[in-house]
Design a protein around this motif. Structure first.
Motif, short mmCIF file in Angstrom:
data_model
loop_
_atom_site.label_atom_id
_atom_site.label_comp_id
_atom_site.label_asym_id
_atom_site.label_seq_id
_atom_site.Cartn_x
_atom_site.Cartn_y
_atom_site.Cartn_z
N ILE A 150 29.73 -13.06 -97.04
CA ILE A 150 30.14 -13.96 -95.85
C ILE A 150 29.22 -14.72 -95.23
O ILE A 150 28.21 -14.71 -95.97
CB ILE A 150 30.42 -12.81 -94.51
CG1 ILE A 150 29.20 -12.08 -94.44
CG2 ILE A 150 31.70 -12.01 -95.09
CD1 ILE A 150 29.27 -11.01 -93.18
N VAL A 154 32.27 -16.10 -88.11
CA VAL A 154 32.26 -15.38 -89.54
C VAL A 154 33.18 -16.23 -90.53
O VAL A 154 34.42 -16.36 -90.45
CB VAL A 154 32.98 -13.93 -89.32
CG1 VAL A 154 32.70 -13.08 -90.67
CG2 VAL A 154 32.09 -13.42 -88.07
N MET A 178 36.09 -7.29 -91.63
CA MET A 178 36.11 -8.70 -91.11
C MET A 178 36.24 -8.65 -89.76
O MET A 178 35.56 -9.26 -89.12
CB MET A 178 37.01 -9.48 -91.99
CG MET A 178 36.57 -9.92 -93.32
SD MET A 178 34.87 -10.28 -93.53
CE MET A 178 35.28 -11.80 -92.53
N THR A 185 31.22 -7.97 -100.36
CA THR A 185 31.69 -8.81 -99.39
C THR A 185 30.90 -9.88 -99.09
O THR A 185 29.76 -9.65 -98.58
CB THR A 185 32.29 -8.15 -98.30
OG1 THR A 185 33.18 -6.88 -98.28
CG2 THR A 185 33.04 -9.17 -97.38
N PHE A 202 34.55 -16.17 -94.17
CA PHE A 202 34.69 -15.19 -95.48
C PHE A 202 34.44 -15.97 -96.74
O PHE A 202 35.20 -17.14 -96.87
CB PHE A 202 36.09 -14.46 -95.37
CG PHE A 202 36.35 -13.72 -96.56
CD1 PHE A 202 35.99 -12.39 -96.60
CD2 PHE A 202 37.03 -14.11 -97.47
CE1 PHE A 202 36.14 -11.58 -97.96
CE2 PHE A 202 37.46 -13.57 -98.77
CZ PHE A 202 36.93 -12.08 -99.03
#
Length: 283
Positions: free
Chosen positions: A44, A101, A91, A42, A103
């Motif tokens: 981010i 944050v 998330m 992931t 993504f």
């Protein structure tokens, strides 16, 4: 250029570089990415003041185990293979502690696909090596083919050893880098071997030591210029290209420099020793 006279020093230098890598491969292996092991990454973006330790603490608090890699204000979270629901939960956990944050992306690879990729990667490298051995043996003679393949193995072991010692992550792009290194190395080696063959035709009475030294000297400038024209763009990419291609470029950079060295100092020396051994057996 006294390549043959100094060949034992070259062999010793190569062993000094390769042996620690082999020991590292045996003890800690390679840091295989999710392309091979399966899992999820992931990607981010977080505020600049956030640290990797902060992210690990947040994930641990919410029962998520992840390997966190930071590049500027961007983070790569390596976990087991996650479903869409689990990614959403990940998330949400991050947003609880870090309001900003962003993504960027998420990718997952199953363990079955990773295992298949590993087999295909090994098969691709093996086929490339065998075909090169067959071609060089047919185009020149088998002694050139054996020396070339040993030089290729030398270069691959140096790259693998470096990645094992420093535990740099290996992805599918690494296989492309290794195949590129193999192609570059064999091209540089063939240039030197072709010069040796041409000099053999022109001077039948010249001994192998003088033959190799003269041929290496004649191709030295070409080999240096070739590797420099490849290394300079790679250094620029390593500095300016960003984190996503850094390890791919690094693998090629190590391989290209090692390939130039091995073509001149290792492959030609190995050919000399093989040729002399063959002559002694025939005597």
């Amino acid at each position: 250029m006294q390549v043959i006279k100094r060949r034992k020093w070259f062999y010793a230098l190569s062993l000094i570089v390769i042996i620690p890598g082999i020991i590292s491969l045996m003890l800690q292996g390679l840091n295989l990415g999710i392309d091979f092991t399966g899992g999820s990454i992931t990607h981010i973006k977080l505020p600049s003041q956030v640290t990797s330790e902060d992210v690990r603490a947040t994930l641990s608090k919410h029962g998520l185990d992840a390997d966190v890699q930071k590049s500027g204000d961007e983070y790569y979270l390596r976990t087991r293979e996650l479903t869409q629901e689990e990614t959403d939960a990940l998330m949400s956990s991050l947003k609880e502690d870090f309001s900003e944050v962003e993504f960027m992306s998420a990718e997952s690879v199953g363990a079955t696909i990773g295992g298949e990729l590993t087999r295909n990667a090994l098969l691709a490298i093996s086929i490339a090596t065998v075909l090169m051995l067959a071609y060089i043996s047919f185009r020149f003679e088998w002694t050139f083919g054996v020396a070339s393949v040993l030089g290729i193995i030398h270069n691959v072991l140096v790259v693998l050893g470096a990645f094992s010692i420093f535990q740099w992550e290996i992805s599918s792009a690494f296989i492309a880098a290794i195949l590129t290194v193999i192609g570059y190395s064999i091209n540089d080696t063939i240039v030197i071997f072709d010069r040796i063959r041409e000099n053999m035709k022109g001077s039948r009475k010249e001994n192998y030591e003088e033959l190799v030294n003269r041929s290496a000297g004649q191709t030295l400038n070409r080999s240096i210029n070739t590797v420099l024209t490849s290394v300079f763009p790679l250094i620029a990419l390593l500095i300016l290209g960003g984190s996503t291609i850094k390890l791919f470029v690094l693998a090629m950079l190590i391989g290209f420099i090692t390939g130039a060295y091995s073509s001149i100092c290792i492959a030609s020396s190995l050919w000399y020793d093989i040729k002399n051994q063959k002559a002694r057996q025939a005597a």
